[in-house]
Design a protein around this motif. Structure first.
Motif, PDB file in Angstrom:
ATOM      1  N   PHE A  54      -1.746   7.439   0.026  1.00 47.35           N
ATOM      2  CA  PHE A  54      -2.870   7.261   0.015  1.00 47.35           C
ATOM      3  C   PHE A  54      -3.660   8.794   0.102  1.00 47.35           C
ATOM      4  CE2 PHE A  54      -3.682   2.775  -0.159  1.00 47.35           C
ATOM      5  CZ  PHE A  54      -2.603   2.210   0.396  1.00 47.35           C
ATOM      6  N   ASP A  71      -7.142   1.081   1.393  1.00 52.15           N
ATOM      7  CA  ASP A  71      -7.791  -0.345   1.155  1.00 52.15           C
ATOM      8  C   ASP A  71      -8.607  -0.701   2.055  1.00 52.15           C
ATOM      9  OD1 ASP A  71      -4.382  -0.804  -0.319  1.00 52.15           O
ATOM     10  OD2 ASP A  71      -6.301  -0.675  -1.467  1.00 52.15           O
ATOM     11  N   ARG A  77      -7.400  -0.857   5.780  1.00 49.25           N
ATOM     12  CA  ARG A  77      -6.034  -1.262   6.027  1.00 49.25           C
ATOM     13  C   ARG A  77      -5.384  -0.446   7.058  1.00 49.25           C
ATOM     14  NH1 ARG A  77      -2.123  -1.610   0.582  1.00 49.25           N
ATOM     15  NH2 ARG A  77      -0.046  -2.142   1.692  1.00 49.25           N
ATOM     16  N   TRP A  85       5.550   2.824   2.282  1.00 52.36           N
ATOM     17  CA  TRP A  85       4.435   1.625   2.526  1.00 52.36           C
ATOM     18  C   TRP A  85       4.734   1.161   4.030  1.00 52.36           C
ATOM     19  CZ3 TRP A  85       0.508   0.862  -0.652  1.00 52.36           C
ATOM     20  CH2 TRP A  85       0.496   1.225  -1.970  1.00 52.36           C
ATOM     21  N   LEU A 133     -11.150   1.834  -1.252  1.00 52.25           N
ATOM     22  CA  LEU A 133     -10.694   1.122  -2.464  1.00 52.25           C
ATOM     23  C   LEU A 133     -11.239  -0.230  -2.678  1.00 52.25           C
ATOM     24  CD1 LEU A 133      -6.944   2.705  -2.345  1.00 52.25           C
ATOM     25  CD2 LEU A 133      -8.941   3.668  -3.600  1.00 52.25           C
ATOM     26  N   ARG A 147      -5.888 -12.998  -7.427  1.00 51.13           N
ATOM     27  CA  ARG A 147      -6.899 -12.110  -6.632  1.00 51.13           C
ATOM     28  C   ARG A 147      -8.338 -12.342  -6.991  1.00 51.13           C
ATOM     29  NH1 ARG A 147      -4.991  -5.818  -7.496  1.00 51.13           N
ATOM     30  NH2 ARG A 147      -5.762  -5.789  -5.193  1.00 51.13           N
ATOM     31  N   LYS A 180     -13.048  -1.297  -8.611  1.00 52.94           N
ATOM     32  CA  LYS A 180     -11.898  -1.700  -9.184  1.00 52.94           C
ATOM     33  C   LYS A 180     -11.695  -3.343  -9.847  1.00 52.94           C
ATOM     34  CE  LYS A 180      -9.440  -3.059  -5.120  1.00 52.94           C
ATOM     35  NZ  LYS A 180      -8.413  -2.365  -3.911  1.00 52.94           N
ATOM     36  N   HIS A 181     -10.855  -3.519 -10.873  1.00 50.69           N
ATOM     37  CA  HIS A 181     -10.061  -2.766 -11.495  1.00 50.69           C
ATOM     38  C   HIS A 181     -10.643  -2.558 -12.861  1.00 50.69           C
ATOM     39  CE1 HIS A 181      -7.925  -4.836  -8.075  1.00 50.69           C
ATOM     40  NE2 HIS A 181      -7.299  -3.625  -7.856  1.00 50.69           N
ATOM     41  N   ARG A 191       0.643  -8.129 -14.815  1.00 51.23           N
ATOM     42  CA  ARG A 191      -0.282  -7.257 -14.691  1.00 51.23           C
ATOM     43  C   ARG A 191      -0.211  -5.771 -15.063  1.00 51.23           C
ATOM     44  NH1 ARG A 191      -1.713  -5.906  -8.231  1.00 51.23           N
ATOM     45  NH2 ARG A 191       0.264  -4.968  -7.699  1.00 51.23           N
ATOM     46  N   MET A 224     -11.255   2.744 -10.039  1.00 53.40           N
ATOM     47  CA  MET A 224      -9.999   2.541 -10.393  1.00 53.40           C
ATOM     48  C   MET A 224      -9.598   2.043 -11.668  1.00 53.40           C
ATOM     49  SD  MET A 224      -7.074   0.602  -7.995  1.00 53.40           S
ATOM     50  CE  MET A 224      -7.653   1.194  -6.474  1.00 53.40           C
ATOM     51  N   TYR A 227      -4.115  -1.704 -14.138  1.00 56.86           N
ATOM     52  CA  TYR A 227      -2.788  -1.850 -14.583  1.00 56.86           C
ATOM     53  C   TYR A 227      -2.524  -2.303 -16.003  1.00 56.86           C
ATOM     54  CZ  TYR A 227      -0.779  -1.623  -9.848  1.00 56.86           C
ATOM     55  OH  TYR A 227      -0.156  -1.057  -8.600  1.00 56.86           O
ATOM     56  N   ASP A 259      -4.713   2.837 -10.680  1.00 56.69           N
ATOM     57  CA  ASP A 259      -3.986   1.945  -9.715  1.00 56.69           C
ATOM     58  C   ASP A 259      -2.670   2.428  -9.347  1.00 56.69           C
ATOM     59  OD1 ASP A 259      -4.279  -1.714  -9.431  1.00 56.69           O
ATOM     60  OD2 ASP A 259      -3.579   0.000  -8.050  1.00 56.69           O
ATOM     61  N   TRP A 260      -2.129   1.934  -8.482  1.00 58.50           N
ATOM     62  CA  TRP A 260      -0.836   2.550  -7.949  1.00 58.50           C
ATOM     63  C   TRP A 260       0.253   2.240  -8.824  1.00 58.50           C
ATOM     64  CZ3 TRP A 260      -4.661   3.812  -5.498  1.00 58.50           C
ATOM     65  CH2 TRP A 260      -4.939   4.606  -4.465  1.00 58.50           C
ATOM     66  N   SER A 393      -2.625  -5.901  -0.952  1.00 58.29           N
ATOM     67  CA  SER A 393      -3.122  -4.702  -0.577  1.00 58.29           C
ATOM     68  C   SER A 393      -4.310  -4.762   0.318  1.00 58.29           C
ATOM     69  CB  SER A 393      -3.627  -3.816  -1.800  1.00 58.29           C
ATOM     70  OG  SER A 393      -4.437  -4.498  -2.652  1.00 58.29           O
ATOM     71  N   GLU A 473      -2.270 -11.186  -4.222  1.00 58.34           N
ATOM     72  CA  GLU A 473      -1.894 -10.296  -5.159  1.00 58.34           C
ATOM     73  C   GLU A 473      -0.468 -10.085  -5.697  1.00 58.34           C
ATOM     74  OE1 GLU A 473      -2.776  -6.408  -3.815  1.00 58.34           O
ATOM     75  OE2 GLU A 473      -1.579  -5.580  -5.286  1.00 58.34           O
TER      76      GLU A 473
END
Ligand code: GLC
Length: 725
Positions: A54, A71, A77, A85, A133, A147, A180-181, A191, A224, A227, A259-260, A393, A473
Motif C-alpha cells: 500500500f 482502503d 482498512r 496481504w 482508496l 460490488r 474508482k474504478h 474483471r 484508480m 481492471y 488497481d492492484w 478489499s 468483491e
C-alpha cells in the motif's frame, strides 16, 4: 546589425513571455518544477510503482515520502504488512465502520455525504495515510455485480451529486481521495480482463458523469484505473479514457493509480497515462512494469523522458496539494483514542437510520409499540451476522458492530421475551456459489417456525451477507434469489404468525419472493456499519421515521433487467457489449413500460406527503444561469418525517432512441406533521444536455420539456412544462 537586433529582440521576448508565463504558474507548479529538476531518472522511476502493498516509492533525500494508501469506502482498512496481504495485527487500529455507499446514496442527503467523507478522511489522516482508496462510483448496471454495495447508484446524476461532497470531505483533511474504478468496471466476472464495448452516448451520459464531477467539481487528486478493458485496451492506461478524456478534455491534474495488478504492459502504461502502478509483492517491486523495465525502455529511447516527467509532475502535484513533502514522521501514539470517536460513531448511526427504506407497511403495521409488546421472535442469520469483515478489499476492523439482535436485547433489557432462531445458515462449502446459495437447512426452518409460533411478533432479518458470490468483491451473484432457503423460511414463518415484518439486508437488488403478498411490512437496507442494529431498532419501533429511497431499481426478476434483457452479461469470449446503451436502470423500465418490483427513488414513510403548487418558469434561455422550480409538500400524516422529492425531465420531442426521462434534481425536506414546506430545486441548461456523438460535445436541443416532480421515478406527483429557447 539587423540580424543581431532580431536575436536580442527574440531573447527579450522569450525572457518576457517565459517570465510572465512562469509568473502565472501557481506556487505549486513552481515547486514541482524545482523538485523535478533535482530528481535523477532512477529516482523518478522509483516513484512510478509500488514500494509496498500500500505504498509507492519516495525519494528521502529530497523529502519526497512514499505515498501511503489505504482502503476503502467503509472505513480505514486494518493495517497490512508492508509487502504482503497479511495483517499486522496492530492492537490500536480499530476504526469507525461506516455504512456502505449504497446505504449513503439511499439517504439522498448530500450533507450527510460531506460529513461521511470528512469523517473518513479524518481517520485516514490519523492512521498516517496520504490516499484513501474511495469512493467507488461504478454504475449499478446489473443486479448481479458483486460490488454494487460498494458503489452508489444506477443513476449518473445521483452519483454525481453524492460523489462530490464525499471527495470534498475526504480531501478537506489533507487526504487525497481516489475515486474508482475508472472506468466501466460494472461486473466482477472476469474483471481482470473483460473487454467492455459501450457506445459513446452511454459512455458519456451514464458511465462517466460521476467521474467527470469528481474531477471538475471536487478536484479529486487521484483516480484508480479499473481492471477491465475498454475497446480492447486496459482501462488503467486506456488512451481514450485516460489521455483524451480524463487528462485532456477534463484537465485532470492529479495522478492515475492502477488497481492492484491491473497493469500488464510497460510501453502502453508509460505512453497512455498510467502514473503509478500498484500491486502486491507477488512480483518484486523493482520488476513491476513501471519499474526496471520502464527504466530500460527510457534508456533505449523507446519512452521519451517527457512522459516520465508528466507522471512525476502529477505525483508531486498531489504531494504538494497534501503538503507532505518533508512531512514529520508518522506517529501512532495516541492513535487508538482518536479513532472511532463518539461523533463519528453517531454519524454512522445517522446515515444508517436515514438510509433504511420502507418498502411495504400494510395497515401501518410498523412502527411496533415497544410499550405493549410481550414477546418477539428475532429470526435470521443476519440478525447476528457482523458484516465488517466481509466483502473484499473494503474490509474494516471496527471498534464494535451492533447486530440487530444485540440492539433489541439492549433495548428491552429482559422486559420483553426475545426468542431468537437462526432460520438459515451459510453452508461450509460457500466457495461453490450455486450449491451454497441453494442450500436449505430444514431443521433451522422448523426451529424458527416453532419460535415464531410462540411469539407475539416476528422480525426476520434476511438478505445477503458478503459471502463469496453474495455481495462480495471478486465474484458476481449467480442469481437474484435470496440464498440459503430464505424464501421458504419466510413463507413458513408467515403461515404460523402473520404479524411478521421482514428486513432484507442487501447491497444489490434481490428477487422478492411470493411471501411479499403475505407480509404486512418490508424494510430494506444495504450494510449499515457499526450501529446497524440500533438503526433498525430505531426505525422498527418508531424512534426514527424511515426516509430512505432506493438508489437502484429492484426488478421483479433478473431477466427484466436491461443488462440481461437487451444487453449482454457477463459477455462471451472475454467481451461484454452494453447493448442496452442509455437504457440502464429506471431509464429502461420507464421507457419499455416494464413494472419493477420497486422503482428507483422509491421509499415509504410512517407519515404521508401531499405535493402541490408547482411553479415552473415558462421558459429558459440557453445562456440563463439557473432557474428555480418550486412546489409545496405537506405532511398529511400524524408524525414528523423527511421526504426526498425528485425532479425528472422529459423531452416532449422524445424519440424512442432515448430514455423517457432522467433525474435532474432532488431535495430532501424535513417536514413536521401538518406542516407545509416550499421546496425549490434549481436547474440550469446542464439539466437538458445530451451528448452529441457527431459533434463530440454536450448540446441542448431547444423545444418543450416536461418537468416531473416525483416521490419516486414511478410516482410522479406534479407535472409542468418549460420551453427551452
Ligand atoms: C482491489 C480493489 C480496489 C482496492 C485495491 C486495493 O483489487 O479492486 O478497489 O482499492 O485492490 O485493495
Amino acid at each position: 546589425m539587423k540580424i543581431k537586433l532580431s536575436f536580442s529582440l527574440i531573447y527579450i521576448l522569450i525572457f518576457f513571455f517565459g517570465f510572465s508565463s512562469c509568473k502565472n504558474q501557481t506556487a505549486i507548479d513552481k515547486k514541482v518544477e524545482k523538485l523535478l529538476y533535482q530528481l535523477t531518472l532512477e529516482e523518478k522511476i522509483n516513484m512510478l510503482h509500488a514500494s509496498g502493498t500500500f505504498t509507492s516509492g519516495g525519494v528521502p533525500r529530497l523529502g519526497i515520502p512514499e505515498l501511503r494508501m489505504s482502503d476503502g469506502p467503509c472505513g480505514i482498512r486494518m493495517e497490512i504488512n508492508r509487502n504482503d496481504w497479511k495483517l499486522c495485527n496492530w492492537k490500536n487500529d480499530e476504526v469507525t465502520y461506516f455504512p456502505s455507499q449504497t446505504a449513503l446514496a439511499s439517504t439522498w442527503d448530500t450533507s450527510l455525504a460531506k460529513k461521511f467523507g470528512t469523517a473518513l478522511g479524518q481517520e485516514s489522516k490519523i492512521r498516517g495515510k496520504h490516499i484513501q482508496l474511495a469512493p467507488g462510483i461504478n454504475i449499478i448496471r446489473t443486479p448481479l455485480n458483486g460490488r454494487n454495495w460498494e458503489y452508489l447508484s444506477e443513476d449518473p446524476y445521483l452519483v454525481s451529486k453524492m460523489v462530490v461532497p464525499i471527495i470534498q470531505g475526504i480531501q478537506y483533511n489533507g487526504i487525497a481521495a481516489c475515486v474508482k474504478h475508472f472506468a466501466l468496471n460494472n461486473q466482477e466476472t472476469q474483471r481482470g480482463f473483460i473487454d467492455v464495448d459501450v457506445n459513446e452516448q452511454a459512455l458519456r451520459e451514464i458511465y462517466l458523469p460521476g467521474f467527470e464531477a469528481a474531477v471538475k467539481e471536487a478536484e479529486v487528486l487521484t483516480i484508480m484505473g479499473a481492471y477491465n478493458r475498454f475497446h480492447s485496451q486496459y482501462a488503467t492506461y486506456n488512451e481514450y479514457l485516460i489521455q483524451d478524456i480524463l487528462k485532456g478534455e477534463w484537465g485532470f491534474k492529479g495522478a492515475v493509480i492502477s488497481d492492484w495488478g491491473a497493469c500488464h504492459s510497460t510501453l502502453e502504461a508509460a505512453l497512455c497515462g498510467l502514473d503509478i502502478e500498484m500491486g502486491n509483492a507477488r512480483t518484486p517491486f523493482n520488476q513491476f512494469y513501471m519499474a526496471n523495465p520502464l527504466l530500460n525502455e527510457v534508456k533505449k529511447g523507446k519512452v521519451d523522458i517527457k512522459y516520465i516527467n508528466d507522471k512525476i509532475r502529477r505525483i508531486l502535484y498531489v504531494m504538494l496539494r497534501l503538503n507532505v513533502i518533508n512531512e514529520p514522521k508518522f506517529d501512532t501514539s495516541g492513535m487508538y483514542k482518536r479513532l472511532a470517536i463518539p461523533e463519528r460513531i453517531a454519524l454512522t448511526r445517522q446515515i444508517a437510520e436515514e438510509s433504511i427504506v420502507l418498502l411495504k407497511n400494510q395497515n401501518n403495521f410498523l412502527p411496533l409499540d415497544a410499550s405493549t409488546i410481550k414477546s418477539i421472535a428475532i429470526i435470521g442469520d443476519n440478525a447476528t451476522k457482523k458484516h465488517a469483515g466481509g466483502g473484499g478489499s473494503t474490509v474494516v476492523k471496527p471498534r464494535f458492530e451492533i447486530t440487530p439482535l444485540e440492539a433489541l436485547q439492549n433495548k428491552f433489557k429482559g422486559k420483553v421475551q426475545i426468542n431468537y432462531a437462526r432460520g438459515y445458515e451459510v453452508p461450509q462449502n460457500s466457495w461453490n456459489i450455486d450449491s451454497s446459495m441453494n442450500s436449505i437447512n430444514e431443521k433451522l426452518i422448523m426451529e424458527a417456525v416453532e419460535v415464531a409460533k410462540k411469539s407475539e411478533y416476528v422480525l426476520i432479518f434476511g438478505g445477503l451477507n458478503h459471502n463469496w458470490g453474495n455481495d462480495s468483491e471478486g465474484a458476481d451473484k449467480h442469481s437474484m434469489k435470496l440464498p440459503y432457503g430464505q424464501d421458504k423460511l419466510i413463507s413458513e414463518i408467515i403461515k404460523v404468525n402473520p404479524k411478521t415484518a421482514v428486513i432484507i439486508i442487501c447491497g444489490s437488488p434481490v428477487e422478492i419472493g411470493g411471501w411479499f403478498e403475505k407480509t404486512p411490512a418490508l424494510l430494506q437496507s444495504s450494510y449499515l456499519g457499526m450501529e446497524a442494529g440500533n438503526a433498525y431498532s430505531e426505525v422498527i419501533f418508531g424512534d426514527v421515521n424511515p426516509s430512505g429511497k432506493l438508489s437502484f431499481t429492484f426488478p421483479k426478476k433478473l431477466k427484466d433487467s436491461p443488462a440481461h434483457a437487451i444487453g449482454e452479461y457477463p459477455g462471451e469470449k472475454g467481451k461484454v457489449i452494453y447493448k442496452e446503451g442509455l437504457f440502464v436502470g429506471y431509464r429502461y423500465f420507464d421507457s419499455k413500460n416494464i413494472e419493477p418490483m420497486f422503482p428507483f427513488g422509491y421509499g415509504l414513510s410512517y407519515t404521508s406527503f401531499k405535493y402541490d403548487k408547482l411553479a415552473v418558469p415558462s421558459e429558459l434561455k440557453l445562456n440563463d444561469a439557473e432557474i428555480p422550480v418550486s412546489f409545496e409538500i405537506k405532511n398529511t400524516g400524524k408524525i414528523d418525517g423527511k421526504e426526498t422529492a425528485q425532479l425528472y425531465i422529459h423531452n416532449e420531442k422524445n424519440n424512442s432512441g432515448r430514455p423517457y426521462k432522467g433525474l435532474k434534481g432532488f431535495e430532501k425536506a424535513s417536514i413536521k406533521t401538518g406542516e407545509s414546506k416550499k421546496v425549490i430545486i434549481k436547474i440550469d441548461k446542464k439539466a437538458f444536455q445530451i451528448y452529441d456523438t457527431l459533434k463530440c460535445k454536450w448540446v441542448v436541443e431547444p423545444g418543450k420539456y416536461e418537468i416531473l416532480i416525483g416521490s419516486s421515478s414511478k410516482d410522479i406527483r406534479l407535472k409542468g412544462s418549460i420551453k427551452l429557447l
